[in-house]
Design an enzyme around this catalytic site. Structure first.
Site, PDB file in Angstrom:
ATOM      1  N   CYS A 144      -9.995  20.946  -7.804  1.00  0.00           N
ATOM      2  CA  CYS A 144      -8.577  21.308  -7.798  1.00  0.00           C
ATOM      3  C   CYS A 144      -7.703  20.274  -7.093  1.00  0.00           C
ATOM      4  O   CYS A 144      -6.500  20.215  -7.323  1.00  0.00           O
ATOM      5  CB  CYS A 144      -8.372  22.677  -7.148  1.00  0.00           C
ATOM      6  SG  CYS A 144      -9.149  24.044  -8.032  1.00  0.00           S
ATOM      7  N   HIS A 161      -0.594  23.476  -5.786  1.00  0.00           N
ATOM      8  CA  HIS A 161      -1.679  23.799  -6.714  1.00  0.00           C
ATOM      9  C   HIS A 161      -1.576  25.255  -7.145  1.00  0.00           C
ATOM     10  O   HIS A 161      -1.256  26.138  -6.341  1.00  0.00           O
ATOM     11  CB  HIS A 161      -3.026  23.539  -6.052  1.00  0.00           C
ATOM     12  CG  HIS A 161      -4.191  24.026  -6.852  1.00  0.00           C
ATOM     13  ND1 HIS A 161      -4.364  23.688  -8.189  1.00  0.00           N
ATOM     14  CD2 HIS A 161      -5.225  24.844  -6.528  1.00  0.00           C
ATOM     15  CE1 HIS A 161      -5.461  24.273  -8.631  1.00  0.00           C
ATOM     16  NE2 HIS A 161      -6.002  24.969  -7.647  1.00  0.00           N
ATOM     17  N   ASN A 181      -5.309  29.172 -13.513  1.00  0.00           N
ATOM     18  CA  ASN A 181      -5.707  28.011 -12.717  1.00  0.00           C
ATOM     19  C   ASN A 181      -6.370  26.991 -13.638  1.00  0.00           C
ATOM     20  O   ASN A 181      -7.467  27.217 -14.145  1.00  0.00           O
ATOM     21  CB  ASN A 181      -6.669  28.456 -11.613  1.00  0.00           C
ATOM     22  CG  ASN A 181      -7.103  27.318 -10.705  1.00  0.00           C
ATOM     23  OD1 ASN A 181      -6.788  26.158 -10.953  1.00  0.00           O
ATOM     24  ND2 ASN A 181      -7.836  27.641  -9.656  1.00  0.00           N
TER      25      ASN A 181
END
Length: 336
Positions: free
Chosen positions: A113, A263, A293
């Protein structure tokens, strides 16, 4: 020393929309449960024949077009992903010929990520030292093919979507640092002791005689495993910390920032970060409700979406922060 700036953005998500109600048919869950815990309403999943570099290609083509350059001007590709088309060689090697490029370096960045900000940092360093002038930075993921879409895997499966985002970074001369477009700084961190709190154990070379066995498959070890509470708590703490580190490094305050692009792992994480730092809601741009995500792709997708929404404009001062598996985290401040 030169400086780098972002001159073009692009994104691509597959057309297949998967709503929370669709997931109710696959596992014991509900729309309300997912929204309550993550803020996600829908995500995009690819069809079987589509791979990660296919998504990356579309995002890169848009970024190159928006940058107004010939693709042959690109002298380096940095590709952030945790879901490459194949174990090896790297995804960047498969993307390069799809773009019609050859000979230039094509590098994978495996920081999950946090991968896109890590890749931005590498591109910025390459450009600052004069090694490369124009760098294509892409983040892309296909998660849907690697999720346990049963009740056993629901805590992870409901969170992830497929997608890609890309930017073109280029050398620039900065005459007025307070006004001119450029990357101000990047800040990278890792705490490897937390690696097994969010990981994919199988297949692997540290497992004994075989990198995967029938027993491992039966136990579901080839699906992502996550300690949700620990990841959540660490994400909030580290996102707050590295955001403030980036601001202090540039003698900035929270009020100086026009837009925060965090994020997109969980809407609740971003809301808590904003609450802790007392950031006004209108300054935080989120896309997780639409795309879930997409790990390494969330930041560049957010950039492209924010530009389209009129939230990210020429001259905007932006702060980005990311947290992910590893544990890894990073931040950056840049003038758009």
């Amino acid at each position: 020393m030169y400086s780098s700036e972002i001159i073009g953005t692009g994104m691509y998500v597959p057309p297949g929309v998967v709503t929370n109600h669709d997931l109710e048919k696959l596992m014991e869950t509900s729309h309300d449960w997912i929204v309550q815990r993550s803020g996600i309403e829908e995500r995009r999943w690819v069809t079987p024949e589509v791979g990660t570099t296919d998504l990356a290609l579309r995002a890169c083509e848009e970024a190159i077009k928006n940058a107004g350059i010939d693709k042959k001007e690109i002298d380096c590709i940095l590709f952030a992903t945790l879901s490459p088309d194949h174990d090896f060689p790297g995804a960047a090697c498969f993307l390069q010929p799809k773009l019609g490029l050859t000979d230039i370096p094509a590098i994978d960045v495996r920081q999950q990520c946090s991968g896109f900000i890590y890749a931005m940092s590498i591109a910025d360093a390459f450009i600052k030292t004069g090694q490369y002038k124009t760098v294509l930075v892409v983040g892309a993921e296909v998660h849907s093919k690697g999720l346990d879409k049963t009740t056993r895997g629901r805590d992870v499966a409901v969170l992830f979507g497929d997608g890609a985002g890309a930017i073109v970074m280029r050398r620039t001369d900065v005459k007025d640092p307070k006004k001119d477009s450029h990357v101000w700084s990047t800040h990278l961190y890792t705490e490897g002791a937390g690696a097994k709190e969010l990981w994919l154990e199988v297949p692997g070379m540290a497992l004994g005689a075989d990198r995967i066995t029938h027993d491992m498959l039966e136990k579901g070890l080839h699906y992502p495993q996550m300690n949700g509470k620990k990841v959540f708590a660490n994400a909030v703490r580290r996102l707050c910390e590295c955001t403030m580190t980036a601001l202090k490094a540039n003698n900035l305050t929270l009020d100086d920032i026009d837009l925060f692009l965090f994020h997109q792992a969980n809407m609740r994480i971003n809301q808590m970060v904003a609450q802790e730092l007392k950031i006004p809601e209108e300054k935080v741009f989120n896309t997780i409700q639409k795309f879930g995500n997409t790990t390494a792709a969330t930041i560049p997708i957010g950039m492209a979406e924010a530009v389209k929404a009129g939230k990210l404009k020429k001259g905007s001062l932006v702060a980005s922060a990311v947290f992910g598996s590893g544990f890894t985290w990073a931040s950056s401040v840049y003038r758009w």
